[in-house]
Design a protein around this motif. Structure first.
Motif, PDB file in Angstrom:
ATOM      1  N   TRP A   1       0.825  -1.205   0.000  1.00 51.62           N
ATOM      2  CA  TRP A   1       0.000   0.000   0.000  1.00 51.62           C
ATOM      3  C   TRP A   1       0.861   1.258   0.000  1.00 51.62           C
ATOM      4  O   TRP A   1       0.529   2.249  -0.651  1.00 51.62           O
ATOM      5  CB  TRP A   1      -0.916  -0.005   1.223  1.00 51.62           C
ATOM      6  N   MET A   2       1.978   1.209   0.697  1.00 43.80           N
ATOM      7  CA  MET A   2       2.842   2.381   0.785  1.00 43.80           C
ATOM      8  C   MET A   2       3.704   2.560  -0.455  1.00 43.80           C
ATOM      9  O   MET A   2       3.846   3.675  -0.967  1.00 43.80           O
ATOM     10  CB  MET A   2       3.747   2.276   2.025  1.00 43.80           C
ATOM     11  N   ILE A   3       4.300   1.475  -0.957  1.00 40.08           N
ATOM     12  CA  ILE A   3       5.268   1.576  -2.051  1.00 40.08           C
ATOM     13  C   ILE A   3       4.622   1.326  -3.406  1.00 40.08           C
ATOM     14  O   ILE A   3       4.859   2.051  -4.361  1.00 40.08           O
ATOM     15  CB  ILE A   3       6.437   0.596  -1.832  1.00 40.08           C
ATOM     16  N   GLY A   4       3.796   0.294  -3.502  1.00 37.45           N
ATOM     17  CA  GLY A   4       3.152  -0.018  -4.768  1.00 37.45           C
ATOM     18  C   GLY A   4       3.336  -1.472  -5.152  1.00 37.45           C
ATOM     19  O   GLY A   4       3.914  -2.279  -4.409  1.00 37.45           O
ATOM     20  N   VAL A   5       2.852  -1.811  -6.331  1.00 39.42           N
ATOM     21  CA  VAL A   5       2.875  -3.184  -6.839  1.00 39.42           C
ATOM     22  C   VAL A   5       3.358  -3.152  -8.278  1.00 39.42           C
ATOM     23  O   VAL A   5       3.034  -2.225  -9.034  1.00 39.42           O
ATOM     24  CB  VAL A   5       1.473  -3.822  -6.765  1.00 39.42           C
ATOM     25  N   THR A   6       4.138  -4.150  -8.665  1.00 36.45           N
ATOM     26  CA  THR A   6       4.628  -4.237 -10.033  1.00 36.45           C
ATOM     27  C   THR A   6       4.460  -5.654 -10.561  1.00 36.45           C
ATOM     28  O   THR A   6       4.624  -6.628  -9.823  1.00 36.45           O
ATOM     29  CB  THR A   6       6.107  -3.829 -10.123  1.00 36.45           C
ATOM     30  N   ILE A   7       4.100  -5.744 -11.840  1.00 29.68           N
ATOM     31  CA  ILE A   7       4.074  -7.040 -12.530  1.00 29.68           C
ATOM     32  C   ILE A   7       5.023  -7.009 -13.716  1.00 29.68           C
ATOM     33  O   ILE A   7       4.987  -7.904 -14.562  1.00 29.68           O
ATOM     34  CB  ILE A   7       2.656  -7.404 -13.000  1.00 29.68           C
ATOM     35  N   ARG A   8       5.851  -5.971 -13.777  1.00 24.02           N
ATOM     36  CA  ARG A   8       6.789  -5.861 -14.886  1.00 24.02           C
ATOM     37  C   ARG A   8       7.795  -7.009 -14.811  1.00 24.02           C
ATOM     38  O   ARG A   8       8.437  -7.257 -13.804  1.00 24.02           O
ATOM     39  CB  ARG A   8       7.528  -4.529 -14.839  1.00 24.02           C
ATOM     40  N   GLY A   9       7.948  -7.732 -15.902  1.00 24.27           N
ATOM     41  CA  GLY A   9       8.851  -8.864 -15.938  1.00 24.27           C
ATOM     42  C   GLY A   9       8.220 -10.159 -15.474  1.00 24.27           C
ATOM     43  O   GLY A   9       8.856 -11.215 -15.508  1.00 24.27           O
ATOM     44  N   THR A  10       6.947 -10.115 -15.027  1.00 18.58           N
ATOM     45  CA  THR A  10       6.299 -11.344 -14.573  1.00 18.58           C
ATOM     46  C   THR A  10       5.690 -12.085 -15.753  1.00 18.58           C
ATOM     47  O   THR A  10       5.247 -11.488 -16.736  1.00 18.58           O
ATOM     48  CB  THR A  10       5.199 -11.024 -13.555  1.00 18.58           C
ATOM     49  N   ARG A  11       5.674 -13.377 -15.616  1.00 21.01           N
ATOM     50  CA  ARG A  11       4.991 -14.236 -16.574  1.00 21.01           C
ATOM     51  C   ARG A  11       4.135 -15.213 -15.785  1.00 21.01           C
ATOM     52  O   ARG A  11       4.268 -15.341 -14.559  1.00 21.01           O
ATOM     53  CB  ARG A  11       6.005 -14.994 -17.448  1.00 21.01           C
ATOM     54  N   ALA A  12       3.276 -15.863 -16.452  1.00 21.31           N
ATOM     55  CA  ALA A  12       2.384 -16.793 -15.759  1.00 21.31           C
ATOM     56  C   ALA A  12       3.166 -17.909 -15.089  1.00 21.31           C
ATOM     57  O   ALA A  12       2.758 -18.443 -14.064  1.00 21.31           O
ATOM     58  CB  ALA A  12       1.366 -17.381 -16.744  1.00 21.31           C
ATOM     59  N   GLU A  13       4.322 -18.267 -15.655  1.00 18.38           N
ATOM     60  CA  GLU A  13       5.051 -19.405 -15.107  1.00 18.38           C
ATOM     61  C   GLU A  13       6.099 -19.007 -14.080  1.00 18.38           C
ATOM     62  O   GLU A  13       6.670 -19.864 -13.428  1.00 18.38           O
ATOM     63  CB  GLU A  13       5.726 -20.191 -16.237  1.00 18.38           C
ATOM     64  N   GLN A  14       6.391 -17.710 -13.934  1.00 21.50           N
ATOM     65  CA  GLN A  14       7.345 -17.308 -12.922  1.00 21.50           C
ATOM     66  C   GLN A  14       7.200 -15.812 -12.645  1.00 21.50           C
ATOM     67  O   GLN A  14       6.565 -15.085 -13.388  1.00 21.50           O
ATOM     68  CB  GLN A  14       8.784 -17.613 -13.351  1.00 21.50           C
ATOM     69  N   VAL A  15       7.799 -15.369 -11.529  1.00 25.33           N
ATOM     70  CA  VAL A  15       7.749 -13.966 -11.124  1.00 25.33           C
ATOM     71  C   VAL A  15       9.172 -13.476 -10.937  1.00 25.33           C
ATOM     72  O   VAL A  15       9.945 -14.061 -10.180  1.00 25.33           O
ATOM     73  CB  VAL A  15       6.950 -13.783  -9.819  1.00 25.33           C
ATOM     74  N   ILE A  16       9.526 -12.409 -11.643  1.00 27.66           N
ATOM     75  CA  ILE A  16      10.818 -11.774 -11.480  1.00 27.66           C
ATOM     76  C   ILE A  16      10.643 -10.601 -10.529  1.00 27.66           C
ATOM     77  O   ILE A  16       9.836  -9.700 -10.780  1.00 27.66           O
ATOM     78  CB  ILE A  16      11.378 -11.290 -12.831  1.00 27.66           C
TER      79      ILE A  16
ATOM     80  N   GLY B   1      10.795  -7.234  -8.841  1.00 23.10           N
ATOM     81  CA  GLY B   1      11.095  -5.880  -9.295  1.00 23.10           C
ATOM     82  C   GLY B   1      10.827  -4.874  -8.193  1.00 23.10           C
ATOM     83  O   GLY B   1      10.381  -5.219  -7.095  1.00 23.10           O
ATOM     84  N   TRP B   2      11.116  -3.609  -8.480  1.00 23.71           N
ATOM     85  CA  TRP B   2      10.871  -2.536  -7.533  1.00 23.71           C
ATOM     86  C   TRP B   2       9.816  -1.621  -8.119  1.00 23.71           C
ATOM     87  O   TRP B   2      10.025  -1.033  -9.189  1.00 23.71           O
ATOM     88  CB  TRP B   2      12.168  -1.776  -7.263  1.00 23.71           C
ATOM     89  N   PRO B   3       8.646  -1.496  -7.487  1.00 23.27           N
ATOM     90  CA  PRO B   3       7.529  -0.753  -8.083  1.00 23.27           C
ATOM     91  C   PRO B   3       7.865   0.652  -8.560  1.00 23.27           C
ATOM     92  O   PRO B   3       7.487   1.008  -9.687  1.00 23.27           O
ATOM     93  CB  PRO B   3       6.484  -0.756  -6.963  1.00 23.27           C
ATOM     94  N   PRO B   4       8.546   1.508  -7.762  1.00 20.10           N
ATOM     95  CA  PRO B   4       8.821   2.866  -8.280  1.00 20.10           C
ATOM     96  C   PRO B   4       9.634   2.866  -9.575  1.00 20.10           C
ATOM     97  O   PRO B   4       9.319   3.609 -10.509  1.00 20.10           O
ATOM     98  CB  PRO B   4       9.592   3.530  -7.129  1.00 20.10           C
ATOM     99  N   LEU B   5      10.668   2.009  -9.638  1.00 17.82           N
ATOM    100  CA  LEU B   5      11.485   1.958 -10.846  1.00 17.82           C
ATOM    101  C   LEU B   5      10.702   1.376 -12.011  1.00 17.82           C
ATOM    102  O   LEU B   5      10.753   1.899 -13.139  1.00 17.82           O
ATOM    103  CB  LEU B   5      12.741   1.132 -10.582  1.00 17.82           C
ATOM    104  N   ASP B   6       9.954   0.299 -11.765  1.00 17.70           N
ATOM    105  CA  ASP B   6       9.154  -0.301 -12.829  1.00 17.70           C
ATOM    106  C   ASP B   6       8.053   0.637 -13.295  1.00 17.70           C
ATOM    107  O   ASP B   6       7.671   0.630 -14.472  1.00 17.70           O
ATOM    108  CB  ASP B   6       8.555  -1.623 -12.343  1.00 17.70           C
ATOM    109  N   TRP B   7       7.531   1.442 -12.381  1.00 16.07           N
ATOM    110  CA  TRP B   7       6.497   2.420 -12.740  1.00 16.07           C
ATOM    111  C   TRP B   7       7.056   3.449 -13.716  1.00 16.07           C
ATOM    112  O   TRP B   7       6.371   3.874 -14.658  1.00 16.07           O
ATOM    113  CB  TRP B   7       5.986   3.098 -11.476  1.00 16.07           C
TER     114      TRP B   7
END
Length: 646
Positions: free
Chosen positions: A327-342, A344-350
Motif C-alpha cells: 500500500w505504501m510503495i506499490g505493486v509491479t508485474i513488470r517482468g512477470t509471466r504466468a510461469e514465474q515472477v521476477i 522488481g521494484w515498483p517505483p522503478l518499474d512504474w
C-alpha cells in the motif's frame, strides 16, 4: 513575515490535501492485498469491494495473485464491456475477482499448514524446522487435471483430504503471451509447481528463525535510516544557516555600497554602474538565496522519501505487514509471466513502464507529488534568478534593464507557482477518479465549485492578460515611480493580478491590472527636472537667465552631483509674460528617480544667488482705471471732485 506566513499556509494546504485524499479513498483503499476470510472457497464469498491492481495488455486484464502480501503469479481475463456483459458475470470472470478467489484459497491452505505444523507434527515428535518442512512437502499435494476440456490445478492438504481446485485455465490464460507454451496442460503443470513452492516458502517465512533474522535486518535498516537522516539533517541545518544570512543581506541590499577593498574593481566601472551597483548585488544575492532554498527543500523532502521507502521495505520483511508495504510503495508485474515472477521494484518499474505495468502506493504517490511540486517551485525560482542575472550581464549596464529583469524574474516565479499548483490539483483529481472515489454527490459538489470559479475568473483573466501586456510592453517595473489615474507612488510589487504602489505618505495603493488605463512613468530610462521660476516684471531677463545658467552649470560641474545629472542643463528662455511677472524655464536631465533631489538642490542654490544679485521674484500687481468723478493726473495722483488725492 509574509513569506513565513505563505510557507505555513502552503504546508497546511498540503496536509489538508493529504487528509482529504486519504478520507476520500478510505472506502476504496489502495491496498495491494486485502486478506479476506479464510473460509472462502466460492465466487459468492468474494466481495468486489476489495481492491486488486489491474493492468491492461491489449484486450487482456492482468492482475497479480498475492500470498501473504507477496506476488506469487498473475492471472488474466478478457476486458469486460459493461454495456454488453451481465454485471454478475463480469464480476466472476474479471481478473480482480479471479485473483481474490485464488488468493483466499491459497491463504486458507497456508493457514491449515501452519496449524498442522503447530498442533499435529509435534504430537508425532517432529519439531525440527527442516523435518517439518519435509513432512509438509509430503502432505501438500498439487495435481494438474483436465475435465470437460478444462485444465485446472488442485491442491490437497493433508494428502488424505479432499482436493480443492485452485484455478482453471481460461481462454484468456491461453491467449496470454508466454514463453513456456500456451497449451492448457503445460500451463497447469507449471502452475502446480509454483503453487507448491510458494506455499512452502510462505510457511517458512512464518517461522521463528526466519522472523528473527528479518528483525535483525530491520534493526540494521533502522540504524542506517537514522544515520542517513541525521546526516542529511545536519547538512540541511548548515544550508539553512547560510540561507538565513543571505536573507539578512537581501533585506539590507538596497543600502549596501561598494566595499573599500573593491576600489580597484569599481574604478573600472562606469558611473552608471556605480548608481545601480546595489541592484546588481541584489540580483546576485537573490540567485544564491534561491539556490540555498532549493538545496534545503531537496534535503528535507529527500529525508521524507528515504524514511517512506525505508519503512515500506522494512514492512515487506514480515508477512503480517507486507500488505502495508504494498500500500505504501506499490505493486509491479513488470517482468512477470504466468510461469514465474521476477522480483522488481515498483517505483522503478512504474517509471520504466510509464505506469502500464506497475503502480505507486498512495502515500508514495502523494509524497512524490508534493516533492515534485516543491522542488519544481524552488528549482524554478533558482533558474529564474540565474537567467535574470545572466540576461542582466549580457545587456548594457543600465538601471532600467536591471529593474525590468528583476520584475520579470518575480512574475515568472508567480506564474510557475500557479502552473505547478494547477497541475498538482489536476493530477490529484485524476488519481482520485481512477480510484473511483468520485461519487455522484462529490461530482455535483465539484461542478458547483467549478461554475462559481468560472464566474469569478472573468475579472481575474482580464487582470492576468493586462498584467502580461504591462510586462511585455515594459510600461513600468518594480522600482519605478508612476502615476495611475491620479494615484502616484513607487511600484513596490507587480503580480499577475495587481500592481501595488507606495506613496510619500506611506500608503500602500493596490490597483487591479485590468483597471489600469493611462500610465505616467516618471523614472523610465531617465528623468528630468522641469523647473520654471517667475521673476519680477521689471527684472533684467538676460541677467536672470545668466544667473540661472551659471548656477545650473555649477551644479553640473560639482563632483557630488555629476553622477545624478546626465547632460548639461539647458535654460529654455522666457516661457510666459503675465501681470505677475515673467516665467523663465530650465530643464535638467537626471538619472531615474533623481529629479526631485537635483531640483531641491538647484532651488536652494538659486535662492541664494537671487538674494546676492538682488533679483526679486514676481509679485501680483493690480492697476485701477477710474471713470467719472475719478481721474488720474500726469503725476500719478488721483483727482476726485476737483481735489488732488495722493
Amino acid at each position: 513575515m509574509v513569506r513565513k506566513f505563505i510557507r505555513i499556509l502552503t504546508f497546511l494546504l498540503s496536509i489538508t490535501l493529504l487528509v482529504l485524499t486519504l478520507t476520500l479513498t478510505w472506502e476504496f483503499p489502495t491496498f495491494a492485498q486485502t486478506i479476506p476470510g479464510l473460509g472462502m472457497s466460492s465466487d459468492e464469498d468474494i466481495s468486489v469491494n476489495y481492491y486488486v491492481p489491474v493492468f491492461k495488455r491489449g484486450n487482456l486484464e492482468i492482475a497479480p495473485v498475492f500470498l501473504d502480501g507477496k506476488i506469487v503469479g498473475t492471472i488474466a481475463s478478457f476486458m469486460q464491456l459493461k454495456s454488453n456483459t451481465n454485471k454478475n458475470q463480469a464480476s466472476i470472470y474479471s481478473a480482480a475477482i479471479r485473483s481474490q478467489l485464488i488468493h483466499s484459497k491459497l491463504q486458507k491452505i497456508l493457514h491449515n499448514m501452519s496449524r498442522y505444523a503447530q498442533e499435529v507434527l509435534p504430537k508425532q515428535g517432529i519439531s525440527n524446522i527442516e523435518a517439518q518442512e519435509k513432512e509438509l512437502r509430503e502432505e501438500l499435494v498439487t495435481t494438474s487435471s483436465e475435465k470437460n476440456g478444462t485444465a485446472f490445478v488442485s491442491v490437497t492438504f493433508p494428502k488424505d483430504d479432499v482436493p480443492e481446485i485452485i484455478f482453471s485455465v481460461t481462454q484468456a490464460d491461453i491467449e496470454r503471451p508466454r514463453f513456456g507454451g500456451s497449451q492448457p496442460f503445460k500451463i497447469v503443470e507449471k502452475g502446480k509447481e509454483i503453487i507448491k513452492n510458494q506455499l512452502i516458502q510462505a510457511w517458512k517465512e512464518r517461522q521463528t528463525p526466519y522472523l528473527l533474522a528479518q528483525v535483525q535486518l530491520a534493526m540494521l535498516l533502522l540504524v542506517a535510516l537514522t544515520c542517513t537522516s541525521l546526516t542529511l539533517g545536519w547538512i540541511q541545518k548548515q544550508v539553512t544557516i547560510g540561507q538565513r544570512k543571505l536573507k539578512d543581506s537581501l533585506s539590507d541590499s538596497e543600502t549596501i555600497e561598494l566595499e573599500d577593498n573593491q576600489t580597484s574593481i569599481s574604478s573600472k566601472l562606469t558611473e552608471k554602474f556605480r548608481a545601480i551597483a546595489p541592484q546588481f548585488d541584489r540580483l546576485s544575492i537573490e540567485q544564491r538565496y534561491s539556490l540555498y532554498a532549493f538545496y534545503s527543500s531537496t534535503l528535507f523532502w529527500t529525508q521524507l522519501l528515504i524514511w517512506l521507502l525505508g519503512i515500506g521495505y522494512i514492512s515487506s520483511l514480515f508477512y503480517w505487514t507486507r500488505s502495508w508495504s504494498n500500500w505504501m510503495i506499490g505493486v509491479t508485474i513488470r517482468g512477470t509471466r504466468a510461469e514465474q515472477v521476477i522480483v522488481g521494484w515498483p517505483p522503478l518499474d512504474w517509471i520504466l513502464s510509464f505506469g502500464r505495468e506497475a503502480n505507486l502506493g498512495t502515500p508514495l504517490f502523494i509524497l512524490l507529488l508534493l516533492l515534485v511540486a516543491r522542488l519544481s517551485i524552488k528549482g524554478g525560482d533558482a533558474l529564474s534568478d540565474f537567467l535574470a542575472r545572466r540576461l542582466n550581464d549580457k545587456q548594457s549596464i543600465q538601471k532600467r534593464q536591471t529593474l525590468r529583469v528583476s520584475t520579470l524574474a518575480k512574475v515568472s516565479k508567480a506564474w510557475l507557482r500557479a502552473i505547478v499548483y494547477l497541475l498538482l490539483g489536476v493530477t490529484l483529481l485524476h488519481h482520485l477518479h481512477q480510484l473511483g472515489t468520485f461519487t455522484q454527490v462529490v461530482t455535483v459538489f465539484i461542478g458547483v465549485i467549478s461554475f462559481a470559479l468560472s464566474l469569478a475568473s472573468q475579472n481575474l483573466l482580464k487582470d492576468l492578460i493586462a498584467g502580461l501586456m504591462i510586462l511585455s510592453e515594459d510600461q513600468y517595473a518594480v522600482g519605478d515611480w508612476i502615476i495611475i489615474d491620479g494615484q502616484d507612488g513607487l511600484v513596490e510589487t507587480i503580480t499577475l493580478r495587481v500592481t501595488k504602489l507606495r506613496n510619500l505618505d506611506g500608503e500602500l495603493i493596490t490597483i487591479p491590472n485590468g483597471s489600469i488605463g493611462v500610465v505616467r512613468n516618471l523614472s523610465s530610462e531617465w528623468s528630468q527636472v522641469n523647473y520654471a521660476i517667475e521673476v519680477a516684471y521689471d527684472a533684467d531677463v538676460d541677467r536672470v537667465m545668466g544667473v540661472m545658467e551659471a548656477i545650473a552649470q555649477q551644479l553640473y560641474s560639482d563632483p557630488q552631483w555629476q553622477d545624478q545629472i546626465l547632460e548639461a542643463p539647458k535654460v529654455l528662455g522666457i516661457d510666459k509674460i503675465a501681470h505677475t511677472g515673467i516665467v523663465i524655464r530650465l530643464i535638467i536631465k537626471t538619472q531615474p528617480m533623481q529629479q526631485w533631489l537635483v531640483a531641491r538642490e538647484f532651488r536652494r542654490r538659486l535662492k541664494k544667488a537671487f538674494d546676492e544679485q538682488g533679483i526679486e521674484v514676481g509679485v501680483p500687481q493690480q492697476v485701477m482705471y477710474v471713470n467719472g468723478p475719478f481721474a488720474k493726473t500726469n503725476n500719478g495722483n488721483f483727482k476726485i471732485n476737483g481735489q488732488y488725492q495722493n
